[in-house]
Design a protein around this motif. Structure first.
Motif, short mmCIF file in Angstrom:
data_model
loop_
_atom_site.label_atom_id
_atom_site.label_comp_id
_atom_site.label_asym_id
_atom_site.label_seq_id
_atom_site.Cartn_x
_atom_site.Cartn_y
_atom_site.Cartn_z
N LEU A 275 -3.85 -7.50 -2.04
CA LEU A 275 -2.82 -7.22 -3.04
C LEU A 275 -3.44 -6.97 -4.41
N GLY A 276 -4.49 -7.71 -4.73
CA GLY A 276 -5.17 -7.50 -6.00
C GLY A 276 -5.80 -6.12 -6.09
N ILE A 277 -6.44 -5.68 -4.99
CA ILE A 277 -7.05 -4.35 -4.98
C ILE A 277 -5.98 -3.28 -5.13
N PHE A 278 -4.89 -3.41 -4.38
CA PHE A 278 -3.82 -2.41 -4.47
C PHE A 278 -3.19 -2.40 -5.85
N VAL B 254 0.83 -1.20 0.00
CA VAL B 254 0.00 0.00 0.00
C VAL B 254 0.87 1.26 0.00
N GLY B 255 2.11 1.14 0.49
CA GLY B 255 3.04 2.25 0.37
C GLY B 255 3.37 2.55 -1.08
N PHE B 256 3.49 1.51 -1.91
CA PHE B 256 3.70 1.70 -3.35
C PHE B 256 2.52 2.46 -3.97
N LEU C 132 3.61 -4.50 -7.74
CA LEU C 132 2.34 -4.88 -7.12
C LEU C 132 1.61 -5.92 -7.95
N LEU C 133 1.60 -5.75 -9.25
CA LEU C 133 0.92 -6.71 -10.12
C LEU C 133 1.57 -8.09 -10.05
N ILE C 134 2.88 -8.12 -9.97
CA ILE C 134 3.57 -9.41 -9.86
C ILE C 134 3.24 -10.06 -8.52
#
Length: 820
Positions: A698-701, A278-280, A428-430
């Motif tokens: 992670l998917g939402i972010f 979420v920092g990203f 994030l996507l990875i």
């Protein structure tokens, strides 16, 4: 202060003059700041807040240890020796679980309880709401039975009357006098409704030094005593016990560790990964707003030049611009708190029930302070670089050209920001892709049994059915027969423990005919499943060799067991285990009875993933042994009377049978509560809940980051194309076609995308290793995931570049040549 207020008023006027810009910037920041505050509220509640006990830093968890287990439960005699001999703890207490049936006035109720030693509540500094704590003279066999009840039980059974103290309650047919009420805020190791004294536990399991019936221990260090000193003290006690009782305690040690670490468990790495993710998102949001400010700089260069011409120093201009960016971030932070409140509520609703300290999660003063700091920090971060760029100009050139062309130096900075956005989005996507692939791998794992159309529930026998071991055996047989007669019931069986539920019985054993180890620590360890004859069929566990249990395998017949394939391969490699024998080493002359006799292996079944679909392979104990529960010796049978599981293989929707099951069992005896009714599919789903939760967040972010990055790419390419309108007109006048213009503009976007993907791949190769403990069946550097996600991001990013490129290719050359 006067200058500050002047800057604030001017900043507010400028933002109100550009409401579209302000709205987009504030919403972008609100999403980034709100998401960070929501995750921080979870981290704060679970990891950062001190435990709600007196001097929590002095609280330690203590356990026995062996070469096989870094931590294991105490035997009760060993606990009393540690209690009496230690010199490190001012208070030292033990506890274990005691599920029981509350009968008497009102309806029969199955409740969760704990057996505790007298100092248990003193260790934590917990005072009762009414009444008193336990006293040391009560914590012994033969003392008057006393109990403490929870505030919740006090409310629903006694209407919060102070007169509850001194009243009698009936637990499993035995009377206890209530001496105190435990406050509702006390939730260590899970909530309990009733507490009784461990020293009064009249069980064969409590009298044996070789039996370890789930007894945990906690202690409060004396002032000035360090963790290292306590560890040395307890290790010395363990060494003395190993010398005094080599059969039971040889090679046993002691473990001492902070209670806070034990409470948090294994959730720290997952929460840290989510906080980093979420920092990203926040960094991407900052980069987008910085890009907006740089784009806005075009129309403000002349304004800044005029201010400089009138005497404003560069530092004064930078301060004004930073005031505007901080005002934006503070506004975004206020809206972010609303997002955080909604997000926290959604997270709490989606969190797996096993997450520790969930009751502490919420928006409190620390979260508000975090949001304020993040808002100020982001305001400076995304505002500083644009402010420095905008304030750096040639005064005469800017005033003469009206600002056009003076912003050319901004393009490289905007490109750097977009490259950073793409790189962060890719990481994030990875991460989300790895979690998605993990879930796909877990869903393909064979649990070792058929999970569909399987209902499970627990039943506690009434006191009338627990007066003897034979009555307990007969009562469970009658329960099975009663449920078997229900419409839709295909196969019904009873079992002590079930896979994937967290229940387990670990036992030491040896192979008959081979040299027997002299101490427990050298024994072979396995999971024991006391079951009914139809259990393996009802669960759908395939038989690989030999036979299942039958009704002829009773307490008077030859002792038999069925083992799993892992145990067969481990103990009898290249041999046929059928007909061989093992012994369960849980008996001694002091106990006078036990299972220490040859048990013939009559069958081999498939291995069941008892510890979880993704964690069973790494468990220290994997051997599985099934035993007819009717062959459990009489003194141990009393422990099974408090409650066992029934499994029902159905031909209909399993949950549709719940009402009929409850009615059938109540018809037999209304004092036999049915509880924990669930399908086996629910247990499987629950076992994956923590990974599913991480994948969801992670998917939402990642989706939010992808959206913001796409907007950033679109903005940069669109702005760049608009700045090159004159150049594009000249190119088209000299013969360039639309395809040439498309290649020109898209090529610029492609350069940014490839640079971002390259940087993101390098970062992901390092950062995804932090997720290793969350993954299953996939490497942190899985090439398929890396390549697939990179291709997806490249396609979406190129689409974001194509839209402004297409618009630029339709420019009228005559209009473009006149463009200023």
């Amino acid at each position: 202060m006067g200058n500050l207020f002047q800057d604030l008023k001017y900043a507010l006027r400028m933002l109100m003059k550009n409401p579209g810009f302000a709205l987009v910037a504030v919403i972008t920041l609100a999403l980034g700041i709100g998401a960070n505050s929501a995750i921080f509220s979870v981290v704060n509640g679970v990891l950062l807040q001190p435990l709600p006990f007196k001097d929590p830093g002095r609280l330690m968890v203590v356990a026995e240890s062996t070469p096989q287990f870094s931590r294991m439960s105490f035997s009760y005699p060993n606990f009393t020796d540690f209690h009496d001999q230690n010199r490190s703890f001012e208070t030292f207490a033990a506890f274990n679980w005691q599920d029981c049936n509350l009968t008497g006035s009102g309806s029969s109720e199955h409740i969760h309880g704990k057996r505790v030693s007298a100092e248990f509540f003193t260790v934590f500094g917990i005072a009762p709401v009414v009444g008193r704590n336990f006293e040391s003279q009560e914590d012994r066999k033969g003392a008057a039975p006393v109990a403490m009840i929870s505030e919740g039980l006090w409310d629903r059974r006694f209407g919060r009357s102070p007169g509850a103290v001194g009243k009698a309650i009936t637990l499993d047919g035995n009377g206890y006098t209530v001496v105190g009420v435990v406050p509702a805020k006390f939730l260590y190791n899970g909530p309990a409704d009733v507490y009784t004294l461990l020293g009064q536990w009249d069980s064969i399991m409590a009298r044996s030094r070789e039996s370890h019936p789930g007894i945990g221990a906690v202690g409060r260090l004396k002032p000035g005593v360090t963790l290292a000193q306590a560890q040395s003290d307890m290790s010395a006690i363990a060494a003395r016990l190993a010398q005094a009782y080599p059969k039971d305690d040889l090679n046993h040690g002691a473990f001492v560790g902070p209670l806070a670490q034990q409470v948090v468990g294994d959730v720290r790495p997952a929460l840290m990964v989510l906080l980093g993710a979420v920092g990203f998102v926040l960094l991407i949001a900052c980069a987008n707003v910085a890009n907006l400010l740089l784009a806005r700089a075009t129309s403000r260069q002349r304004e800044m030049a005029i201010r400089a011409a009138l005497g404003a120093r560069r530092s004064r201009v930078i301060r004004q611009l930073l005031t505007e960016s901080v005002l934006l971030s503070i506004t975004g932070g206020v809206l972010g708190l609303i997002v955080a409140t909604w997000g926290t509520q959604a997270i709490v609703a989606a969190i797996p029930g096993g997450l520790p300290r969930m009751e502490n999660i919420g928006i409190d003063g620390w979260v508000l302070a975090f949001t304020l700091v993040v808002s100020l920090f982001t305001g400076v971060i995304f505002g500083l670089m644009p402010a420095l760029q905008i304030s750096r100009f040639d005064l005469q050139t800017t005033l003469r050209e009206g600002g056009r062309g003076a912003t050319a130096g901004h393009h490289w900075l905007r490109a750097v920001l977009v490259v950073s956005e793409i790189a962060a989005s890719l990481v994030l996507l990875i991460g989300a892709g790895l979690m998605l692939k993990t879930m796909a791998q877990l869903n393909r794992v064979d649990p070792g049994f058929e999970i569909h159309n399987l209902l499970t529930f627990s039943v506690g026998l009434s006191p009338a059915n627990r007066t003897s071991a034979d009555k307990i055996r007969a009562a469970y047989r009658n329960l099975v027969d009663q449920v078997q007669n229900l419409p839709g019931a295909q196969a019904v069986a009873v079992a002590s423990d079930l896979p994937l539920t967290g229940d387990d019985s670990e036992i030491p054993l040896y192979v008959s005919g081979r040299p027997r180890p002299t101490s427990q620590s050298d024994m072979i360890w396995a999971l024991l499943y006391p079951t009914g004859p139809n259990y393996l069929r009802a669960m759908g566990i395939p038989l690989l060799k030999g036979r299942y249990f039958t009704n002829q395998d009773n307490k008077d017949s030859q002792g038999v067991v069925v083992i799993d394939e892992v145990m067969a391969q481990g103990l009898f490699p290249g041999e046929d285990p059928i007909g061989k024998s093992v012994g369960i080493a849980i008996s001694s002359p002091a106990m006078g009875v036990g299972l220490d006799k040859p048990l013939e292996i009559v069958g081999v079944v498939r291995h069941v993933n008892h510890w979880g679909l993704g964690s069973d392979a790494s468990a220290k104990i994997r051997y599985q042994l099934y035993l007819p529960f009717v062959q459990i010796p009489d003194p141990f049978m009393a422990e099974l009377g408090t409650g066992m599981n029934l499994v029902v293989r159905t031909t209909v929707n399993p949950l549709s049978m719940e009402k009929g099951v409850r009615a059938a069992i109540a018809q037999m005896d209304s004092n036999q509560p049915v509880y924990d009714v669930k399908t086996m599919q629910q247990f499987v789903t629950d076992s994956l809940a923590d990974r599913r939760f991480s994948m969801l967040l992670l998917g939402i972010f990642a989706a939010l980051a992808l959206l913001l990055a796409s907007v950033g790419i679109y903005g940069v390419i669109s702005y760049s194309a608009s700045q090159r309108t004159h150049e594009i007109g000249i190119r088209m006048a000299l013969g360039a076609g639309r395809a040439d213009v498309l290649r020109l503009v898209v090529g610029q976007g492609l350069t940014l995308v490839l640079a971002g993907i390259g940087l993101g791949l390098a970062a992901a190769f390092g950062l995804t290793r932090l997720m290793a403990s969350m993954l299953y069946g996939v490497q942190p550097t899985d090439l398929v995931t890396f390549a697939g996600v990179s291709l997806l991001l490249a396609m979406l990013a190129l689409l974001a570049s194509y839209i402004p490129a297409r618009r630029a290719s339709k420019v009228d050359p005559m209009v473009a040549l006149r463009y200023e």
